[in-house]
Design a protein around this motif. Structure first.
Motif, mmCIF file in Angstrom:
data_model
loop_
_atom_site.group_PDB
_atom_site.id
_atom_site.type_symbol
_atom_site.label_atom_id
_atom_site.label_comp_id
_atom_site.label_asym_id
_atom_site.label_seq_id
_atom_site.Cartn_x
_atom_site.Cartn_y
_atom_site.Cartn_z
ATOM 1 N N ARG A 46 -33.957 56.019 -39.097
ATOM 2 C CA ARG A 46 -33.160 55.864 -37.869
ATOM 3 C C ARG A 46 -31.938 54.991 -38.099
ATOM 4 O O ARG A 46 -30.847 55.285 -37.600
ATOM 5 N N GLN A 47 -32.085 53.908 -38.867
ATOM 6 C CA GLN A 47 -30.945 53.034 -39.141
ATOM 7 C C GLN A 47 -29.914 53.729 -40.040
ATOM 8 O O GLN A 47 -28.711 53.558 -39.863
ATOM 9 N N LEU A 48 -30.386 54.514 -40.994
ATOM 10 C CA LEU A 48 -29.452 55.201 -41.877
ATOM 11 C C LEU A 48 -28.730 56.332 -41.159
ATOM 12 O O LEU A 48 -27.560 56.603 -41.438
ATOM 13 N N ASP A 49 -29.414 57.001 -40.260
ATOM 14 C CA ASP A 49 -28.824 58.154 -39.588
ATOM 15 C C ASP A 49 -27.868 57.755 -38.477
ATOM 16 O O ASP A 49 -27.065 58.566 -38.014
ATOM 17 N N GLN A 50 -27.921 56.498 -38.038
ATOM 18 C CA GLN A 50 -27.074 56.038 -36.947
ATOM 19 C C GLN A 50 -25.735 55.547 -37.485
ATOM 20 O O GLN A 50 -25.682 54.625 -38.294
ATOM 21 N N PRO A 51 -24.601 56.142 -37.066
ATOM 22 C CA PRO A 51 -23.297 55.703 -37.571
ATOM 23 C C PRO A 51 -22.947 54.314 -37.039
ATOM 24 O O PRO A 51 -23.393 53.893 -35.970
#
Length: 312
Positions: free
Chosen positions: A161-166
């Motif tokens: 989730r943290q990686l996918d969130q810009p």
């Protein structure tokens, strides 16, 4: 009946002897590479045997590679995320992928210097292409790398989730997106790794030939690799260097960072896997290094291929 003088002269002269091809020829150098590729079952088997031999009588065997990688990434990722004030959700994957590809690159360099020395017995008594030992070394590192990919998959599952969130850069330019998030661009890591493997081959070949002749090279290279590990953004990011620097100093720091060749190879592989922007400058520099490196390695193979057996 009298034999003509010309016929008698031809009969007395010895048959012409063809000159032996020079050992320093491009034909023999490329033939060595082609023969090694054709014997891929041999160096593929030798690479597997190297791993089995290293973990012989071990209960979990090569899984120690994965465990070691996981412990290192978790410890250093957690520690430095707190020291640098970075969110662990993005910093942990950053450190994990950095260690993954750094282990592969450094192993190709360090074990490449020993590739012919370690295979002294086979080189002396087995009539095989010299490139077989190069492929054996790099193939072994690919197998180690495959074990470490498991760690990235686990970290990705935890921090997806943290990686996918810009998010955007806050310092100086809040509109510049440096982390667009994970996408299909992550597949660029595949050709990036292929390019790194291609470079690992010429590094192993070139350093192996030089080290066979000069035995002081392996410890010297080992010392420099420790220095490059510190200077390469693996457990730190480049924006930490330029965060509080003025404009002119920031440009100088960025320029010095780009002089590090390992930085470009790590970035072309790591950036798409952690959802960051991938600069095509890194691809251009890595491509240029590939061309120059293979040119030097092929020249060394052409000129000194036949001497390695005497040097080892």
């Amino acid at each position: 009946m009298a034999v003509p003088a010309l016929a008698r002269q031809d009969a007395d002269d010895p048959a012409p002897v063809e000159a032996a091809p020079s050992p320093r020829s491009w034909g023999r150098a490329f033939a060595d590479i082609r023969a090694a590729i054709a014997q891929r079952e041999l160096w593929g088997h030798l690479g597997w045997q190297d791993i089995k031999q290293r973990y012989r009588r071990s209960v979990i065997g090569p899984l120690w590679i994965t465990i070691s990688m996981a412990v290192t990434a978790a410890a250093l990722g957690g520690l430095y995320s707190q020291l640098f004030g970075q969110p662990i959700g993005t910093f942990m994957p950053y450190v994990t992928v950095g260690f993954m590809i750094w282990y592969f690159i450094s192993a190709c360099v360090l074990e490449g210097t020993e590739t012919f020395i370690a295979n002294e017995g086979l080189i002396r008594f087995l009539p095989a292409p010299l490139m077989i030992y190069v492929f054996r070394t790099v193939w072994r590192q690919i197998l180690f790398f495959a074990h470490n990919v498991v760690v990235y998959v686990i970290v990705l599952a935890i921090f997806f989730r943290q990686l996918d969130q810009p998010y955007t850069m806050v310092n100086n330019n809040p509109d510049a997106i440096v982390h667009p998030g994970l996408s299909w661009w992550a597949l660029l890591a595949i050709p990036a790794f292929v390019l790194i493997v291609v470079n690992g081959l010429w590094v192993t070949l070139l350093f192996g030939i030089i080290s066979a002749r000069f035995r002081d090279i392996p410890p010297v290279v080992g010392s420099f690799m420790q220095l490059f590990f510190t200077m390469t953004p693996i457990i730190w990011t480049t924006d930490l260097l330029t965060g509080g620097a003025p404009g002119s100093a920031k440009a100088i720091i960025e320029f010095l960072a780009k002089l590090n060749p390992f930085y470009h190879f790590i970035e072309i592989f790591r950036a798409p896997l952690v959802g960051q922007v991938q600069s095509w400058t890194h691809w251009a520099v890595a491509g240029g290094i590939t061309v120059v490196g293979w040119t030097l390695a092929l020249v060394a193979l052409r000129n000194y291929r036949s001497r390695v057996a005497y040097w080892v």
